[in-house]
Each structure stands twice: as C-alpha cells, then as structure tokens.
Enzyme design. Structure first.
Site, PDB file in Angstrom:
ATOM      1  N   GLU A 201       0.826  -1.221   0.000  1.00  0.00           N
ATOM      2  CA  GLU A 201       0.000   0.000   0.000  1.00  0.00           C
ATOM      3  C   GLU A 201       0.856   1.265   0.000  1.00  0.00           C
ATOM      4  O   GLU A 201       0.708   2.156   0.833  1.00  0.00           O
ATOM      5  CB  GLU A 201      -0.968  -0.016   1.183  1.00  0.00           C
ATOM      6  CG  GLU A 201      -1.995  -1.140   1.066  1.00  0.00           C
ATOM      7  CD  GLU A 201      -3.128  -1.081   2.084  1.00  0.00           C
ATOM      8  OE1 GLU A 201      -2.954  -0.419   3.117  1.00  0.00           O
ATOM      9  OE2 GLU A 201      -4.174  -1.692   1.831  1.00  0.00           O
ATOM     10  N   GLU A 392      -5.553  -8.389  -1.158  1.00  0.00           N
ATOM     11  CA  GLU A 392      -6.231  -8.221   0.132  1.00  0.00           C
ATOM     12  C   GLU A 392      -7.682  -7.911  -0.149  1.00  0.00           C
ATOM     13  O   GLU A 392      -7.994  -7.131  -1.055  1.00  0.00           O
ATOM     14  CB  GLU A 392      -5.662  -7.056   0.955  1.00  0.00           C
ATOM     15  CG  GLU A 392      -4.314  -7.305   1.547  1.00  0.00           C
ATOM     16  CD  GLU A 392      -3.843  -6.172   2.457  1.00  0.00           C
ATOM     17  OE1 GLU A 392      -4.683  -5.461   3.048  1.00  0.00           O
ATOM     18  OE2 GLU A 392      -2.622  -5.999   2.549  1.00  0.00           O
TER      19      GLU A 392
HETATM   20  C1  BGP Z   1      -4.487  -2.804   4.772  1.00  0.00           C
HETATM   21  C2  BGP Z   1      -3.178  -3.363   5.187  1.00  0.00           C
HETATM   22  C3  BGP Z   1      -3.217  -4.583   5.993  1.00  0.00           C
HETATM   23  C4  BGP Z   1      -4.488  -4.808   6.795  1.00  0.00           C
HETATM   24  C5  BGP Z   1      -5.736  -4.297   6.153  1.00  0.00           C
HETATM   25  C6  BGP Z   1      -6.950  -4.255   7.024  1.00  0.00           C
HETATM   26  O1  BGP Z   1      -4.399  -1.439   4.779  1.00  0.00           O
HETATM   27  O2  BGP Z   1      -2.332  -3.626   4.096  1.00  0.00           O
HETATM   28  O3  BGP Z   1      -2.021  -4.627   6.717  1.00  0.00           O
HETATM   29  O4  BGP Z   1      -4.345  -4.539   8.103  1.00  0.00           O
HETATM   30  O5  BGP Z   1      -5.576  -3.042   5.567  1.00  0.00           O
HETATM   31  O6  BGP Z   1      -6.926  -3.117   7.835  1.00  0.00           O
HETATM   32  P1  BGP Z   1      -7.212  -3.174   9.369  1.00  0.00           P
HETATM   33  O7  BGP Z   1      -6.208  -4.128   9.905  1.00  0.00           O
HETATM   34  O8  BGP Z   1      -7.013  -1.794   9.890  1.00  0.00           O
HETATM   35  O9  BGP Z   1      -8.590  -3.660   9.511  1.00  0.00           O
END
Ligand code: BGP
Length: 495
Positions: A201, A392
């Site tokens: 990201e 993701e």
């Molecule tokens: C993205 C990241 C992840 C993950 C995901 C979910 O931004 O790449 O590392 O954490 O989001 O977000 P969160 O964990 O805040 O729910």
C-alpha cells in the site's frame, strides 16, 4: 468457468501483524513493536522518551513514522500492551498454519518478510543468518505443500533504527538500504520464491491527505509525504531491476490500496473531484510503477500543494528501468466524495467521505461494495493491461467463539461469495486477474486499530485484546466454505 485454470487462490498476511517473535532470532525492533492497541474510537498510541528521560504516550499519526516532537527515541511504557509483538505467532506456528492453508486448498500464500529480522537496524553490512534461515524454512514448508509464496518485502515495518535516524523515508539513504535488503532476499530465495511485491500500500502515505483532509491536508504534509513516496518509488524500481538481474523469471509487482472514489452526485463538480481524488490516491503511484514516470496530472497535485520534489536524472532513469510485471492491490471498500455541504459522512477507521445510500457498512464503518471490486478491476485493467492480483480483501468482524470451539460466520461467507462473484464477472469482461488472496486468512492484529477483535480469518486464533489466549487455532464455518470454493475453482459459491 470464469476463473482460469491455474488461478491462484490463497490468503494474505503481514509479518508485523502476524509473525510475532519480535525479540527472537536476532530480530531488531520495528516501530510497530512500540505501537499500542486502540479501537475504532481510540487511536493507537506510540510510546517515546523525551530528552529529560520522561516517557510519553501520544496518538500514532497514520503513515507517518517520524518521531513525535521532542522525542529522542521510542521506548516502552509500563502497563502498555503492544499487540504486534507476539501478534498471532506465525513464528512458532508456521508448520501448523501452513498445514491448515493446505487443507483449505491454497495454492498461494501472501506473507511479508520483516526487514529487521534480516537487517536488525537496517544499517548492518551483513544479514542476520538466523532471520534468513527462518524464512528459508517457511518457504521450504510451503514448497512441500505446493503453495506458491507471494512475498511482500516491505509491509509497514521499517527498522526502528532507520525511523529514529531518518524520520522513516524522509532521506535518500533509505533507497540504498532498501535495495541492499531486497537484493539479499532476492538472492537468498531466488529458487524458492517467484512472486514478489515491493511495498505494501505504497500510496497510503499520500492518499490520506486528500481523503482525510484536516491535519493531513497542509502543504507541509504534502511535501513530506510526496518525498517519502518518491524515495519509495525509486527504491522499488531499483529493487525490481536488481531482482530481474538475479532471476529473470521473477514476477515483481507493486501493491496499492484501492481507494476507489465515486462522485456522490452527478454534478460535474463532484465528478471532477472524484477523478482528481482517484489520480492522487491511486494513479499517481500506480502510473509510476507501471509506466516508469510521473503522469502529467502529478504537476497539478504538486502545484496545488506547493510541493518541490527532489527528482534527479538518476531517479528518472531508475523509474524507467524498474517497472512492474504485475499490478496488485487491496480492496475493502469504496468512498464517496462531493463538493456539496450537509451530506451524511461515514465514520470509522480509515473510511472517508459521504455515506453511500446504496451500500451497507461494516462495524468499523467500511462500506461493503462487491460491484466496486468489479469496477476497480475493470478500470485498472483498462489502464494498465498487465496481470492483476487482488492481494487483500475481506471483512473485519466480531466473531463469537462457541463453547465447542466453533465459529459461525455467515456474514463473512456472504461477503466473500459476493466479491468472488463480481471478480468472476470482471474476468468474463476481459480482465487478466491471476490471483486472489483474502486478507488475514488467519486472525491477526488489525493494522488500523491494533485490535484482535476485528477478525478477518477463516481460522480463529485464541488471542484476545487483553493479551490473553493460548494461540491455539480453530476452523470457522468460512474455512469449510472457502475450501469448497477453491476446490470448484470459484464455481461453487453456495452457502
Ligand atoms: C491494509 C493493510 C493490511 C491490513 C488491512 C486491514 O491497509 O495492508 O495490513 O491490516 O488493511 O486493515 P485493518 O487491519 O485496519 O482492519
């Protein structure tokens, strides 16, 4: 059959949220080891020492790893819990976890390497052998199970020593330190890993400015964040070039969050605003990765925010020579934007803009928009025409653990069924999508809130927000459902 033969089905994790073993095997500290837990209402905090030796706790400013004002270093504060340290302990459970992934039918597993496990401060001339051995053992275990690793080289965890010295990525020296690290892992694992992602990201650092406004929307923030991003883009490009020299068969991609923006109304002012936000939040970094140079609209962004970037001729050449082989992104939600006043706003962590009346929202305020995934895939492929991966996707939810150890999570099954369906439609419409790795396939620590109770997994991990739990694993209902989906190559989505 929408999904082509050989499509990669799997799941995604990141070392800082999953691996644990933070002070074992010669690993050095990363900033995430000094970040406390929070919630959707309470921000995560960082703990640090001032020059008088007094320890403080202040809100962690997202995507900004510079020491707080007056700080001399990060350190622990008594009574604070630091959830990323142990996380859900892949370090000691990797064999068991990989066996569970295999049972679900994964043929790809996304994980990241912790930089400070390889170079504890980032500055060493030689890598930490124990760290190298750990990942070798993991990759060999994956190979034995016919699971292709997809490896992120940097996922939110620059070594702490570099953060303290440079304010994270605000210095050119970070480029060479990263290339040294990337070259080490490319060389070490050239026969075990084919698919790599440079920075997770990478675009977040700047997309926060336009999406969240407020304290992020100042010329000073833009200057800092565009600089940080530029150095990472150059580091990524140089690493890609080095990687291709080490093994020409490597497939190396970028990884962006997709902050897909809709105009809230059909007022042309809203349409232009949405377009500009997409440029800033998504295409700005994506275009550099894919085309090898900044697109013309970057000039508008720099001019609007008085940004002067240190782009050398050598940088320009590096960006050209280090373009990506594939484009990968995370997809959770879409956002709405408007120039009109008085529209209802969304609430939640890392969610911005106005509320979309056509969508439902998760307990953390994130919109649920399966069609938005199809839309994002189609516009991205129209633009770039290289293979795509959704690396993701998922829904963070409160899961109830039943007395018999089961977890009934129909909401997760429903979420995935709808998203997999629209992915199939995008493929039918011509998109070259090659992999799907839903986020947090096994429960792990939330990046945004530091919570355990925001769970994404098909596998429940017995670890809770107060730090308790024996770290044992159990299968949720969605585990069996996803297994069936994979076995049918995405055809059987029935619940
Ligand atoms: C993205 C990241 C992840 C993950 C995901 C979910 O931004 O790449 O590392 O954490 O989001 O977000 P969160 O964990 O805040 O729910």
């Amino acid at each position: 059959m929408s999904f082509p033969k050989g499509f990669y089905w799997g799941g995604a994790t990141a070392a800082n949220q999953y691996e644990g073993g933070w002070n074992e095997g010669g690993r050095g500290p990363a900033l995430t080891d000094f970040t406390t837990g929070g919630s959707v209402k309470e921000p995560r905090m960082v703990t640090w020492m001032d020059k008088e030796g007094v320890i403080h706790k202040t809100p962690n400013k997202p995507m900004d790893d510079t020491l707080p004002e007056g700080a001399v270093k990060y350190c622990e504060m008594e009574g604070c819990l630091y959830p990323n340290r142990e996380a859900t302990d892949f370090y000691h459970h990797y064999k068991e976890d990989i066996a569970l992934f295999k049972e679900m039918g994964f043929n790809m597993f996304r994980m990241s390497i912790s930089w400070s496990r390889i170079y504890p401060t980032g500055f060493e001339a030689e890598p930490n052998q124990e760290g190298l051995d750990f990942y070798r053992a993991v990759f060999e275990e994956l190979k034995r199970n016919d699971i292709e690793p997809l490896v992120t080289i940097h996922h939110f965890d620059t070594p702490l020593a570099m953060v303290e010295k440079y304010g994270d990525w605000l210095h050119r020296d970070c480029i060479d330190l990263f290339v040294k690290y990337a070259t080490t892992v490319f060389t070490e694992y050239k026969d075990l890993v084919k698919y790599w992602l440079t920075f997770n990201e990478i675009n977040n650092v700047i997309s926060l400015c336009s999406m969240f406004g407020g304290m992020f929307n100042t010329d000073e923030e833009y200057q800092k964040r565009c600089t940080h991003l530029h150095y990472q883009l150059v580091a990524s490009a140089k690493a890609i070039k080095a990687g291709h020299e080490i093994n020409p068969n490597f497939m190396i991609g970028c990884m962006l969050s997709s902050p897909t923006v809709y105009p809230h109304t059909c007022d042309p002012e809203d349409v232009i605003k949405a377009q500009h936000e997409m440029q800033e939040c998504f295409w700005y970094a994506g275009d550099v990765h894919v085309f090898g140079y900044y697109s013309p609209f970057a000039k508008r962004i720099w001019a609007e925010h008085n940004v002067t970037l240190d782009i050398t001729e050598e940088d320009k050449a590096a960006l050209k020579e280090g373009t990506v082989d594939m484009f990968t992104f995370s997809y959770y939600m879409t956002n709405n934007t408007t120039t009109h006043k008085g529209e209802a706003q969304v609430g939640g962590n890392f969610a911005a803009g106005t509320r979309n009346p056509y969508l439902e929202y998760s307990d953390w305020g994130w919109s649920v928009d399966p069609r938005g995934l199809q839309y994002t895939l189609e516009i991205t492929y129209d633009r770039y025409r290289i293979p795509l991966m959704v690396v993701e996707n998922g829904i963070g939810a409160f899961d109830e653990l039943e007395a018999d150890g089961s977890v009934h999570d129909p909401y997760r099954i429903d979420y995935f069924a709808k998203h997999i369906k629209t992915m199939g439609q995008a493929i039918d419409n011509g998109v070259d999508l090659i992999a799907y790795t839903p986020w947090g396939c096994i429960d792990l620590v939330s990046a945004g809130t530091g919570e355990m109770r925001k769970r994404y997994g098909f596998i429940f991990v017995h670890k809770f927000d107060d730090g308790t739990g024996d770290l044992s694993r159990s299968r949720k209902d969605s585990f069996y459902w996803y297994k069936k989906v994979i076995a049918s190559n995405g055809e059987d989505l029935s619940k």
